[in-house]
Enzyme design. Structure first.
Site, PDB file in Angstrom:
ATOM      1  N   SER A  71       5.178 -39.737 -17.152  1.00 26.37           N
ATOM      2  CA  SER A  71       5.539 -39.101 -15.904  1.00 26.37           C
ATOM      3  C   SER A  71       7.040 -38.915 -15.707  1.00 26.37           C
ATOM      4  CB  SER A  71       4.984 -39.923 -14.732  1.00 26.37           C
ATOM      5  OG  SER A  71       5.587 -41.202 -14.687  1.00 26.37           O
TER       6      SER A  71
ATOM      7  N   SER B 220       5.081 -43.989 -19.442  1.00 29.38           N
ATOM      8  CA  SER B 220       5.871 -42.934 -18.796  1.00 29.38           C
ATOM      9  C   SER B 220       7.357 -42.903 -19.121  1.00 29.38           C
ATOM     10  CB  SER B 220       5.710 -43.010 -17.280  1.00 29.38           C
ATOM     11  OG  SER B 220       4.512 -42.386 -16.920  1.00 29.38           O
TER      12      SER B 220
ATOM     13  N   LYS C 111      15.055 -41.323 -11.654  1.00 32.88           N
ATOM     14  CA  LYS C 111      13.698 -40.831 -11.371  1.00 32.88           C
ATOM     15  C   LYS C 111      13.428 -40.925  -9.872  1.00 32.88           C
ATOM     16  CE  LYS C 111       8.875 -41.511 -12.940  1.00 32.88           C
ATOM     17  NZ  LYS C 111       7.983 -42.339 -13.781  1.00 32.88           N
TER      18      LYS C 111
HETATM   19  N1  GLN Z   1       0.234 -41.364 -18.290  1.00 27.77           N
HETATM   20  C1  GLN Z   1      -0.175 -42.619 -17.724  1.00 27.77           C
HETATM   21  C2  GLN Z   1      -0.869 -42.356 -16.407  1.00 27.77           C
HETATM   22  O1  GLN Z   1      -1.064 -41.253 -16.084  1.00 27.77           O
HETATM   23  C3  GLN Z   1       0.992 -43.537 -17.559  1.00 27.77           C
HETATM   24  C4  GLN Z   1       1.840 -43.173 -16.403  1.00 27.77           C
HETATM   25  C5  GLN Z   1       3.003 -44.102 -16.233  1.00 27.77           C
HETATM   26  O2  GLN Z   1       3.384 -44.836 -17.147  1.00 27.77           O
HETATM   27  N2  GLN Z   1       3.539 -44.103 -15.034  1.00 27.77           N
HETATM   28  O3  GLN Z   1      -1.221 -43.247 -15.682  1.00 27.77           O
END
Ligand code: GLN
EC number: 6.3.5.7
Length: 486
Positions: free
Chosen positions: A155, A179, A80
């Protein structure tokens, strides 16, 4: 015949050690797969093909000498794009860091490079890991390999899609509120969020420091165990990393869950959830029971406040962490002025996307004088209550089981309301707030779209959830399905 890119890490490792295939061949098969499907999926911000072939040749030299071999030596892996890679751009899918080449490797990269992985590329994500669809990437959205019109989740959507499409045998992502698990669920792969402190965060670009963890994506639990093993353990460079040594995760995969107590939280069924998800979860619970687990209903009464607490705490921490992007130290810098304040303002105005700005504003608001007690402190109290819910549940249970997401993959562009997007993580966020571990595994399909099953474990019980996942896989074949029409 199985194509080389369809092998699991475990299978490929055996073939490599027996000299039946070379890492160069394996890597070329993946680079070829990338050439074929990446134009449709768009999982990568950068494909590092030259580096990959160089690392593959190096791995083959290691196999020839028989020295320094590990289960990941010579294996094509995707990273990532918020894990710092020395001299290789680490963009966080943001204009702010579009040209940022870190002068150092994250601790996890140091471990992975020492084991001799082959890095095929850096993967696309929601900007600074804020989002659930990769649509907040400043560059382009990633497409779900199971249906190219749909989002892969986020994400870490690029990492999940790369593994699901056979462009990498495994990948790493980060999970602050879901994410890793949410995109794994939408792409039919295994995605594990380790216990807070199990994996070093040194060199992980920070979003919300008390919630972030790096973890693996794989096509089965055995591979996830190998990928976790390579990065888990203490780190002197991260004071929040636990000094407790990692367990042997592969050895934990005994194939038996007899007598394990698995709890089903009654709050993890929400109104309006598609019937297929409810049914798939119930069927999985029944399967676990038939395999010898003792199933119990448990209550996590504060679950319903999870999203609200998270959207105070995570933005508060993000607003502090992102203050470093001022156009002076590194990254994008607005230079068309001699006024320092204007330069800083314009840097942020042009460098950050809408969602990142929204989080920074939310966070600074929640931390400002007069609001701190009303919002931030309240949210931290709720966080303690959620943690206590889990502590109580784990007195009677070895693990918990739930859906990973409240729905299957949605269409790109379908969710425009930020609050609707935030709901994606309703089942994953509580684990981050409590610091426990969780994994999403393939648990069924609805009209050809994957359904994820979430297993939650107590702090440092990655061995237990991996054992349940592996045992479940021995009785199911969801995880062996490949997206057709790609
Ligand atoms: N979808 C969640 C957010 O937007 C979690 C994102 C993540 O785990 N980095 O914050």
């Amino acid at each position: 015949m199985t194509e080389l890119y369809q092998l699991t890490i475990h299978e490929a490792g055996e073939l490599l050690r027996q000299g039946k295939i070379s890492s160069v061949e394996l890597t070329q098969a993946h680079l070829e797969r990338i050439r074929q499907v990446e134009p449709k999926v768009k999982a990568f911000t950068l494909v590092t093909d030259e580096l990959a072939l160089k690392q593959a040749r190096e791995a083959d030299r290691r196999f020839a000498s028989g020295e320094n071999l590990s289960p990941l030596t010579g294996i094509p892996i995707a990273i990532k794009d918020l894990i710092c890679t020395k001299d290789i751009t680490t963009t966080c899918s943001s204009r702010m860091l579009a040209n940022f080449k870190p002068p150092f490797d994250a601790t996890v990269m140091q471990h992975l490079n020492a084991t001799g992985i082959v890095m095929v590329g850096k993967t696309n994500m929601d900007e600074f890991a804020m989002g659930s669809s990769t649509e907040h990437s400043a560059f382009f959205p990633t497409h779900n390999p199971w249906d190219l019109e749909r989002a892969p989740g986020g994400s870490s959507g690029g990492s999940a899609a790369a593994v699901a499409a056979g462009m990498a045998m495994g990948a790493y992502g980060s999970d602050t509120g879901g994410s890793i698990r949410q995109p794994a669920s939408l792409c039919n792969v295994v995605g594990l969020k380790p216990t807070y402190g199990r994996v070093s965060r040194f060199g992980l670009v920070a979003f919300a420091s008390s919630l972030d963890q790096i973890g693996p994506f794989a096509r089965n639990a055995r591979d996830a165990a190998i990928l976790l093993q390579a990065i888990a353990g203490p780190d002197a460079s991260d004071s929040t990393c636990s000094p407790q040594p990692a367990q042997d995760y592969s050895a934990a995969l005994t194939g038996s869950i007899k007598g394990l107590r698995i709890g089903v939280p009654k709050e993890y069924r929400i109104e309006g959830m598609p019937e297929e998800i409810v049914q798939a979860t119930q069927a999985s619970v029944e399967l676990l029971r038939s395999m010898g687990a003792e199933i119990k209903e448990v209550s996590l009464p504060h679950t319903k406040y999870g999203i609200a607490a998270y959207y105070i705490i995570a933005p508060a921490e993000a607003s502090a962490n992102l203050a470093r992007y001022d156009g002076v130290k590194y990254g994008y810098s607005y230079r068309d002025t001699t006024d320092m304040w204007e330069a800083m303002e314009k840097t942020r105005e042009n460098g950050f996307g809408a969602e990142v700005k929204r989080r920074i504003m939310l966070g600074t608001f929640a931390l400002s004088a007069g609001y701190y007690d009303a919002y931030y402190k309240q949210a931290e109290k709720v966080r303690s209550l959620i943690t206590q819910d889990f502590e109580r549940a784990f007195k009677d249970c070895d693990a918990l089981v739930s859906p990973a997401t409240p729905g299957v993959a949605f269409k790109l562009g379908e969710i425009s309301d930020p609050y609707q997007m935030y709901l994606q993580d309703v089942f994953t966020i509580p684990a981050n707030l409590a610091g426990i571990c969780g994994v999403s595994i393939p648990g069924g399909f609805s009209n050809g779209l994957p359904i994820g099953l979430q297993l939650l474990g107590n702090a440092f019980a990655e061995d237990i959830i991996l054992r349940i996942a592996d045992t479940f896989e021995r009785e199911t074949n969801y995880h062996t399905c490949w997206p057709a029409n790609l």
